[in-house]
Design a protein around this motif. Structure first.
Motif, PDB file in Angstrom:
ATOM      1  N   VAL A 207       0.835  -1.206   0.000  1.00 13.76           N
ATOM      2  CA  VAL A 207       0.000   0.000   0.000  1.00 13.76           C
ATOM      3  C   VAL A 207       0.866   1.250   0.000  1.00 13.76           C
ATOM      4  O   VAL A 207       0.613   2.202  -0.738  1.00 13.76           O
ATOM      5  N   VAL A 208       1.909   1.243   0.818  1.00 17.02           N
ATOM      6  CA  VAL A 208       2.774   2.413   0.921  1.00 17.02           C
ATOM      7  C   VAL A 208       3.609   2.609  -0.347  1.00 17.02           C
ATOM      8  O   VAL A 208       3.757   3.722  -0.850  1.00 17.02           O
ATOM      9  N   SER A 209       4.153   1.514  -0.869  1.00 17.51           N
ATOM     10  CA  SER A 209       5.134   1.637  -1.956  1.00 17.51           C
ATOM     11  C   SER A 209       4.540   1.602  -3.354  1.00 17.51           C
ATOM     12  O   SER A 209       5.241   1.892  -4.324  1.00 17.51           O
ATOM     13  N   ALA A 210       3.259   1.273  -3.498  1.00 16.77           N
ATOM     14  CA  ALA A 210       2.673   1.165  -4.832  1.00 16.77           C
ATOM     15  C   ALA A 210       2.768   2.482  -5.589  1.00 16.77           C
ATOM     16  O   ALA A 210       3.029   2.492  -6.807  1.00 16.77           O
ATOM     17  N   SER A 211       2.564   3.585  -4.895  1.00 14.77           N
ATOM     18  CA  SER A 211       2.661   4.873  -5.587  1.00 14.77           C
ATOM     19  C   SER A 211       4.093   5.175  -6.007  1.00 14.77           C
ATOM     20  O   SER A 211       4.330   5.812  -7.041  1.00 14.77           O
ATOM     21  N   LEU A 212       5.076   4.706  -5.215  1.00 14.37           N
ATOM     22  CA  LEU A 212       6.477   4.899  -5.583  1.00 14.37           C
ATOM     23  C   LEU A 212       6.831   4.077  -6.816  1.00 14.37           C
ATOM     24  O   LEU A 212       7.541   4.554  -7.713  1.00 14.37           O
ATOM     25  N   PHE A 213       6.317   2.839  -6.891  1.00 14.67           N
ATOM     26  CA  PHE A 213       6.506   2.043  -8.102  1.00 14.67           C
ATOM     27  C   PHE A 213       5.909   2.767  -9.304  1.00 14.67           C
ATOM     28  O   PHE A 213       6.500   2.812 -10.388  1.00 14.67           O
ATOM     29  N   GLY A 214       4.708   3.321  -9.112  1.00 15.81           N
ATOM     30  CA  GLY A 214       4.074   4.064 -10.197  1.00 15.81           C
ATOM     31  C   GLY A 214       4.875   5.280 -10.612  1.00 15.81           C
ATOM     32  O   GLY A 214       4.989   5.589 -11.803  1.00 15.81           O
ATOM     33  N   ALA A 215       5.450   5.974  -9.626  1.00 17.97           N
ATOM     34  CA  ALA A 215       6.261   7.155  -9.926  1.00 17.97           C
ATOM     35  C   ALA A 215       7.508   6.779 -10.723  1.00 17.97           C
ATOM     36  O   ALA A 215       7.922   7.495 -11.643  1.00 17.97           O
ATOM     37  N   LEU A 216       8.128   5.645 -10.356  1.00 22.32           N
ATOM     38  CA  LEU A 216       9.274   5.157 -11.128  1.00 22.32           C
ATOM     39  C   LEU A 216       8.867   4.867 -12.569  1.00 22.32           C
ATOM     40  O   LEU A 216       9.558   5.254 -13.521  1.00 22.32           O
ATOM     41  N   ALA A 217       7.729   4.190 -12.746  1.00 18.71           N
ATOM     42  CA  ALA A 217       7.247   3.878 -14.090  1.00 18.71           C
ATOM     43  C   ALA A 217       6.900   5.148 -14.860  1.00 18.71           C
ATOM     44  O   ALA A 217       7.205   5.275 -16.057  1.00 18.71           O
TER      45      ALA A 217
ATOM     46  N   ALA B 277      -7.081   8.142 -10.267  1.00 19.52           N
ATOM     47  CA  ALA B 277      -6.579   7.317  -9.165  1.00 19.52           C
ATOM     48  C   ALA B 277      -7.264   7.667  -7.853  1.00 19.52           C
ATOM     49  O   ALA B 277      -7.596   6.774  -7.059  1.00 19.52           O
ATOM     50  N   ALA B 278      -7.481   8.972  -7.606  1.00 14.09           N
ATOM     51  CA  ALA B 278      -8.151   9.379  -6.370  1.00 14.09           C
ATOM     52  C   ALA B 278      -9.557   8.786  -6.291  1.00 14.09           C
ATOM     53  O   ALA B 278      -9.979   8.275  -5.242  1.00 14.09           O
ATOM     54  N   ALA B 279     -10.277   8.840  -7.416  1.00 17.26           N
ATOM     55  CA  ALA B 279     -11.622   8.267  -7.440  1.00 17.26           C
ATOM     56  C   ALA B 279     -11.573   6.759  -7.247  1.00 17.26           C
ATOM     57  O   ALA B 279     -12.392   6.175  -6.514  1.00 17.26           O
ATOM     58  N   ALA B 280     -10.603   6.103  -7.898  1.00 19.40           N
ATOM     59  CA  ALA B 280     -10.489   4.649  -7.786  1.00 19.40           C
ATOM     60  C   ALA B 280     -10.164   4.230  -6.350  1.00 19.40           C
ATOM     61  O   ALA B 280     -10.753   3.264  -5.830  1.00 19.40           O
ATOM     62  N   MET B 281      -9.245   4.936  -5.697  1.00 19.94           N
ATOM     63  CA  MET B 281      -8.886   4.585  -4.325  1.00 19.94           C
ATOM     64  C   MET B 281     -10.056   4.819  -3.372  1.00 19.94           C
ATOM     65  O   MET B 281     -10.288   4.035  -2.446  1.00 19.94           O
ATOM     66  N   ALA B 282     -10.792   5.901  -3.578  1.00 21.57           N
ATOM     67  CA  ALA B 282     -11.909   6.222  -2.686  1.00 21.57           C
ATOM     68  C   ALA B 282     -13.024   5.177  -2.780  1.00 21.57           C
ATOM     69  O   ALA B 282     -13.740   4.941  -1.797  1.00 21.57           O
ATOM     70  N   MET B 283     -13.158   4.544  -3.943  1.00 22.26           N
ATOM     71  CA  MET B 283     -14.250   3.577  -4.139  1.00 22.26           C
ATOM     72  C   MET B 283     -13.757   2.134  -4.158  1.00 22.26           C
ATOM     73  O   MET B 283     -14.523   1.223  -4.476  1.00 22.26           O
ATOM     74  N   ALA B 284     -12.479   1.897  -3.811  1.00 29.73           N
ATOM     75  CA  ALA B 284     -11.865   0.578  -3.965  1.00 29.73           C
ATOM     76  C   ALA B 284     -12.658  -0.515  -3.245  1.00 29.73           C
ATOM     77  O   ALA B 284     -12.838  -0.447  -2.024  1.00 29.73           O
ATOM     78  N   PRO B 285     -13.126  -1.547  -3.972  1.00 30.99           N
ATOM     79  CA  PRO B 285     -13.869  -2.643  -3.330  1.00 30.99           C
ATOM     80  C   PRO B 285     -12.971  -3.755  -2.811  1.00 30.99           C
ATOM     81  O   PRO B 285     -13.455  -4.672  -2.138  1.00 30.99           O
ATOM     82  N   SER B 286     -11.677  -3.699  -3.144  1.00 31.64           N
ATOM     83  CA  SER B 286     -10.762  -4.758  -2.730  1.00 31.64           C
ATOM     84  C   SER B 286      -9.362  -4.187  -2.594  1.00 31.64           C
ATOM     85  O   SER B 286      -9.065  -3.083  -3.081  1.00 31.64           O
ATOM     86  N   LEU B 287      -8.474  -4.952  -1.969  1.00 34.22           N
ATOM     87  CA  LEU B 287      -7.095  -4.513  -1.805  1.00 34.22           C
ATOM     88  C   LEU B 287      -6.399  -4.370  -3.147  1.00 34.22           C
ATOM     89  O   LEU B 287      -5.683  -3.388  -3.378  1.00 34.22           O
ATOM     90  N   ASN B 288      -6.593  -5.334  -4.049  1.00 34.47           N
ATOM     91  CA  ASN B 288      -5.934  -5.256  -5.349  1.00 34.47           C
ATOM     92  C   ASN B 288      -6.387  -4.023  -6.133  1.00 34.47           C
ATOM     93  O   ASN B 288      -5.584  -3.392  -6.832  1.00 34.47           O
ATOM     94  N   PHE B 289      -7.671  -3.688  -6.033  1.00 34.32           N
ATOM     95  CA  PHE B 289      -8.176  -2.483  -6.700  1.00 34.32           C
ATOM     96  C   PHE B 289      -7.518  -1.239  -6.101  1.00 34.32           C
ATOM     97  O   PHE B 289      -7.134  -0.316  -6.829  1.00 34.32           O
ATOM     98  N   LEU B 290      -7.365  -1.229  -4.773  1.00 31.06           N
ATOM     99  CA  LEU B 290      -6.706  -0.103  -4.109  1.00 31.06           C
ATOM    100  C   LEU B 290      -5.255   0.019  -4.563  1.00 31.06           C
ATOM    101  O   LEU B 290      -4.776   1.128  -4.847  1.00 31.06           O
ATOM    102  N   LEU B 291      -4.567  -1.116  -4.649  1.00 28.17           N
ATOM    103  CA  LEU B 291      -3.167  -1.084  -5.085  1.00 28.17           C
ATOM    104  C   LEU B 291      -3.046  -0.570  -6.517  1.00 28.17           C
ATOM    105  O   LEU B 291      -2.117   0.164  -6.846  1.00 28.17           O
ATOM    106  N   GLY B 292      -4.013  -0.950  -7.363  1.00 23.32           N
ATOM    107  CA  GLY B 292      -4.017  -0.423  -8.727  1.00 23.32           C
ATOM    108  C   GLY B 292      -4.187   1.085  -8.739  1.00 23.32           C
ATOM    109  O   GLY B 292      -3.523   1.798  -9.504  1.00 23.32           O
TER     110      GLY B 292
END
Length: 524
Positions: free
Chosen positions: A117-127, A155-170
């Motif tokens: 959860v913490v590092s997913a955005s950092l991976f995205g920033a690298l990409a 991404a903000a909308a997706a995280m706010a409505m995330a129905p699962s952990l994998n969706f949140l990580l995406g």
């Protein structure tokens, strides 16, 4: 109109002009030895050259502060959203994994999942930084910021409505992509569109927006920490500023320098520059003078040399400047110092228990104040003095922290540690914090600015990621005292590198900065 010691003479193409015109000499007077029938284009070119090359009587064109602040504000919102994610994520994670506040049936996260959860955005920033290296120059600074805004908002909308952990990580990874594009394009856009005399002020002020974003994230965490599903609100609050960024960048003009680089033509660049200069953009002479200087710089820069060409010839030193500053920004101890901040204050008796959790807010406010000092002084003191003085003070504070941890005891250790901590944070915020991003926006030649900026941004996030992996093991194996001393050693290398290769760029146009690297000077 007099501009920087010469007469900037230019006529609009749609105005009928006489067949012959006296050639102007320096100072605006006629050159009696000139050919009377010299073309208008030659006169404009000669006037532009006089205006920019004669420094005996420098006179900066006036600044329309309203449009200039808009040119700064909307790109800086991209930095605010980066900071907001830093500030909100720790609170969001606590809310998410609590049975009382998660509001989900998947709140029991393992340590590995918490790290994701913490590092997913950092991976995205690298990409995102890697993608910006490939497509940044094709998109242009404006469209890259628009793309970053769309990624932030989605991404903000997706995280706010995330129905699962994998969706949140995406959603977290998507947000990171937005960070990568926005943090790459914002310094370049501000540097290329803003007047030279306030460029340092504005790019440094962008760091204030990052710090403000962190504080807003802390405040959102505080407000929604006890509410069921509060983590959804914390992440969802990024949507309104993302929409504001998208709308603002849709309205603002393209970077005139990028338009020249992309082949859009002189007229398109002149139109963009005219908009960027606001009420002073109607002065055809001033616009023509500035465009002529950009064209000459673009001609001198030549074609993009390709990836390998970035590391060769005249591009090597500016690349070394930008990437080394991004690298040292991340590996001179800031994560380690802030990791122990609450413990240092608690040991000193300034806070205990729940109060210790508020130290991050207090440090954030202190960071904001010190960043304001850098913003106020960057265009008067210059970049090199702030970097050299600030990083030297960081080294001194790290040595003090290490000595306090290893050699002192009791209240003396606590007070020395608190003083050294505040010195470190203040020194970082007047040096590496704002100045590194400022230099990345300034030092790269036009022909390679997009790719070189992307490589510098990639270096920043990659170094951040590497430190996040190595730091826990260092702290567990060596202890805080030895860790501080190692970072102090890295700081000495940083000071030496800055003294050797980083030029002074205050008050110079981007074209003049490019000339510094060609001559091998320090710009002083």
């Amino acid at each position: 109109m007099q501009a920087r010691g010469g007469t900037a003479f230019a006529l609009r193409q749609d105005v009928e002009t006489p067949q012959s015109s006296p050639k102007l000499g320096k100072g605006g007077g006629p050159d009696n030895g000139a050919v009377e029938d010299a073309p208008i284009e030659a006169l404009a070119e000669k006037a532009a050259e006089d205006a920019f090359n004669d420094s005996q009587d420098p006179e900066e064109p006036p600044v329309d502060w309203l449009i200039t602040m808009l040119l700064f504000f909307f790109p800086a919102v991209g930095g605010l959203l980066f900071g907001y994610d830093i500030g909100a994520t720790s609170g969001a994670l606590e809310s998410l994994k609590s049975a009382a506040t998660s509001g989900t049936d998947w709140y029991q996260l393992t340590s590995w999942q918490e790290g994701q959860v913490v590092s997913a955005s950092l991976f995205g920033a690298l990409a995102g930084s890697a993608l910006a290296f490939v497509v940044g120059d094709k998109l242009g600074r404006k469209r890259e910021l628009q793309l970053g805004a769309a990624l932030y908002g989605g991404a903000a909308a997706a995280m706010a409505m995330a129905p699962s952990l994998n969706f949140l990580l995406g959603g977290r990874a998507l947000y990171g992509l937005g960070i990568g594009f926005a943090m790459h394009a914002a310094p370049a856009y501000i540097a290329e569109a803003a007047p030279a005399r306030v460029r340092g002020l504005l790019i440094s002020l962008k760091e204030c927006f990052v710090v403000v974003g962190i504080l807003l994230g802390y405040l959102a965490s505080y407000k929604y920490a006890e509410q069921v599903g509060g983590w959804r609100a914390m992440y969802g609050l990024a949507l309104p500023p993302a929409l504001a960024l998208l709308a603002g960048m849709t309205w603002l003009p393209d970077s005139p320098r990028w338009l020249l680089l992309s082949g859009a033509g002189r007229q398109a660049a002149a139109n963009a520059l005219s908009r960027a200069r606001g009420r002073y953009g109607s002065d055809a002479a001033t616009v023509s003078t500035e465009i002529a200087a950009m064209e000459r710089a673009a001609e001198r820069s030549g074609d993009n040399p390709g990836v390998l060409g970035l590391f060769q010839g005249r591009f090597a030193r500016p690349l070394a400047v930008g990437t080394s500053l991004m690298f040292f920004q991340q590996v001179t101890g800031q994560p380690s110092v802030l990791y122990y901040a609450s413990e240092i204050f608690e040991d000193a008796g300034f806070a205990a228990g729940a109060e210790a959790n508020g130290i991050s807010v207090l440090l954030g406010l202190f960071k904001l104040v010190m960043t304001g000092v850098a913003v106020a002084k960057v265009d008067s003191l210059g970049r090199r003095p702030l970097l050299l003085g600030g990083v030297s003070a960081m080294v001194a504070s790290l040595l003090a922290l290490g000595a306090a941890e290893l050699a002192l005891t009791g209240r003396l250790e606590s007070y020395v540690s608190v003083a050294a901590l505040l010195l470190y944070v203040g020194a970082y915020q007047i040096s590496f914090g704002p100045i590194s991003w400022l230099m990345v926006g300034e030092v790269f030649p036009l022909a390679v600015r997009g790719q070189a900026s992307a490589l510098a941004t990639l270096t920043n996030f990659a170094s951040n990621f590497a430190v996040s992996l190595v730091l826990p093991s260092m702290q567990d194996g060596l202890g805080p005292g030895a860790t501080y001393l190692i970072f102090a050693g890295v700081g000495v290398v940083a000071v030496t590198t800055i003294a050797a290769i980083v030029p002074e760029t205050k008050g110079k146009t981007l074209e003049e900065i490019e000339a510094i690297f060609k001559t091998g000077g320090k710009g002083e």
